[in-house]
Design a protein around this motif. Structure first.
Motif, short mmCIF file in Angstrom:
data_model
loop_
_atom_site.label_atom_id
_atom_site.label_comp_id
_atom_site.label_asym_id
_atom_site.label_seq_id
_atom_site.Cartn_x
_atom_site.Cartn_y
_atom_site.Cartn_z
N ASP A 2 -46.76 16.08 6.61
CA ASP A 2 -45.59 16.80 7.08
C ASP A 2 -44.83 15.90 8.05
O ASP A 2 -45.31 15.62 9.15
CB ASP A 2 -46.02 18.11 7.74
CG ASP A 2 -44.84 18.98 8.11
OD1 ASP A 2 -43.72 18.70 7.62
OD2 ASP A 2 -45.04 19.93 8.89
N LEU A 3 -43.65 15.45 7.67
CA LEU A 3 -42.87 14.55 8.51
C LEU A 3 -42.26 15.25 9.71
O LEU A 3 -41.90 14.61 10.69
CB LEU A 3 -41.77 13.89 7.69
CG LEU A 3 -42.24 12.92 6.62
CD1 LEU A 3 -41.06 12.40 5.84
CD2 LEU A 3 -43.01 11.79 7.23
N SER A 4 -42.11 16.57 9.64
CA SER A 4 -41.47 17.29 10.75
C SER A 4 -42.29 17.17 12.03
O SER A 4 -41.75 17.29 13.12
CB SER A 4 -41.26 18.75 10.39
OG SER A 4 -42.50 19.36 10.11
N ASN A 5 -43.59 16.92 11.94
CA ASN A 5 -44.43 16.78 13.14
C ASN A 5 -44.31 15.39 13.75
O ASN A 5 -44.59 15.22 14.92
CB ASN A 5 -45.90 17.06 12.81
CG ASN A 5 -46.12 18.50 12.42
OD1 ASN A 5 -45.36 19.37 12.82
ND2 ASN A 5 -47.15 18.74 11.63
N ASP A 9 -36.37 15.70 16.95
CA ASP A 9 -35.30 16.59 16.45
C ASP A 9 -34.07 15.78 16.03
O ASP A 9 -33.43 16.09 15.03
CB ASP A 9 -34.90 17.61 17.53
CG ASP A 9 -35.98 18.66 17.75
OD1 ASP A 9 -36.80 18.85 16.82
OD2 ASP A 9 -36.00 19.28 18.83
N GLN A 10 -33.75 14.75 16.79
CA GLN A 10 -32.59 13.92 16.48
C GLN A 10 -32.79 13.19 15.15
O GLN A 10 -31.90 13.15 14.31
CB GLN A 10 -32.34 12.92 17.60
CG GLN A 10 -31.12 12.05 17.39
CD GLN A 10 -30.95 11.04 18.52
OE1 GLN A 10 -31.81 10.88 19.37
NE2 GLN A 10 -29.81 10.36 18.51
N VAL A 15 -31.77 12.62 9.30
CA VAL A 15 -32.29 12.54 7.94
C VAL A 15 -31.76 13.70 7.10
O VAL A 15 -31.33 13.52 5.96
CB VAL A 15 -33.84 12.51 7.94
CG1 VAL A 15 -34.38 12.73 6.54
CG2 VAL A 15 -34.34 11.20 8.51
N GLN A 16 -31.72 14.90 7.71
CA GLN A 16 -31.20 16.06 6.97
C GLN A 16 -29.73 15.86 6.62
O GLN A 16 -29.28 16.22 5.54
CB GLN A 16 -31.38 17.34 7.81
CG GLN A 16 -30.99 18.59 7.06
CD GLN A 16 -31.82 18.80 5.79
OE1 GLN A 16 -33.03 18.66 5.81
NE2 GLN A 16 -31.17 19.11 4.70
N THR A 57 -25.94 5.12 17.91
CA THR A 57 -26.88 4.52 18.85
C THR A 57 -28.04 3.83 18.13
O THR A 57 -28.76 3.05 18.73
CB THR A 57 -27.47 5.58 19.80
OG1 THR A 57 -28.17 6.56 19.03
CG2 THR A 57 -26.37 6.25 20.61
N ASN A 58 -28.18 4.13 16.85
CA ASN A 58 -29.25 3.52 16.05
C ASN A 58 -28.69 3.19 14.66
O ASN A 58 -29.03 3.83 13.68
CB ASN A 58 -30.44 4.48 15.96
CG ASN A 58 -31.64 3.84 15.28
OD1 ASN A 58 -31.69 2.63 15.13
ND2 ASN A 58 -32.58 4.67 14.86
#
Length: 146
Positions: A2-5, A9-10, A15-16, A57-58
């Motif tokens: 699970d990548l959400s962990n 949030d940013q 990605v979304q 910024t990235n």
């Protein structure tokens, strides 16, 4: 996994946003054409969308950008080669048909064999041979004699 962990949030929102942009571009391309494959225009739109929605910024790394541009260039060259091969195929098929003028051929028409002299040729992309006053596709030739 699970990548959400493992993502902040940013990062998750970035990605979304990229996924949503990709899906919109893909949806628009599928509505425009009935093909299920991406072309060079679709690839370029996705790349531009990625650049437009990247985090200032990235920003995207140079290597990543260069790799995508190289893929785009390769895709465009392959498309051009495919078009050139198609034209070459048409020229070769036409020349083969023209070279048969005056020769005797055996045409397989169902269960019968028609023997006759090639009197003419019609068409360029899919040339047909005029034998005994009737046109036949070149694929029906069973035998060729001088």
């Amino acid at each position: 996994m699970d990548l959400s962990n493992t993502m902040s949030d940013q990062e998750r929102s970035r990605v979304q946003m990229q996924v949503d942009s990709f899906n919109r571009a893909l949806s628009a391309s599928q509505q425009r054409t009935s093909k299920n494959e991406l072309g060079k225009d679709d690839f370029l739109k996705i790349l531009i969308t990625q650049l437009r929605h990247q985090d200032p910024t990235n920003p995207m790394e140079d290597r990543e950008f260069i790799a995508q541009m190289a893929q785009f260039s390769t895709l465009e060259q392959m498309t051009n080669m495919s078009s050139s091969f198609s034209k070459l195929h048409d020229v070769i098929a036409s020349n083969q048909a023209i070279n048969l003028i005056g020769k005797t051929v055996h045409i397989i028409d169902g269960e019968q064999v028609i023997i006759g002299r090639v009197e003419g040729v019609s068409g360029f992309q899919a040339p047909q041979l005029l034998v005994n006053g009737r046109y036949y596709e070149m694929s029906r030739i069973g035998k060729i004699r001088e």
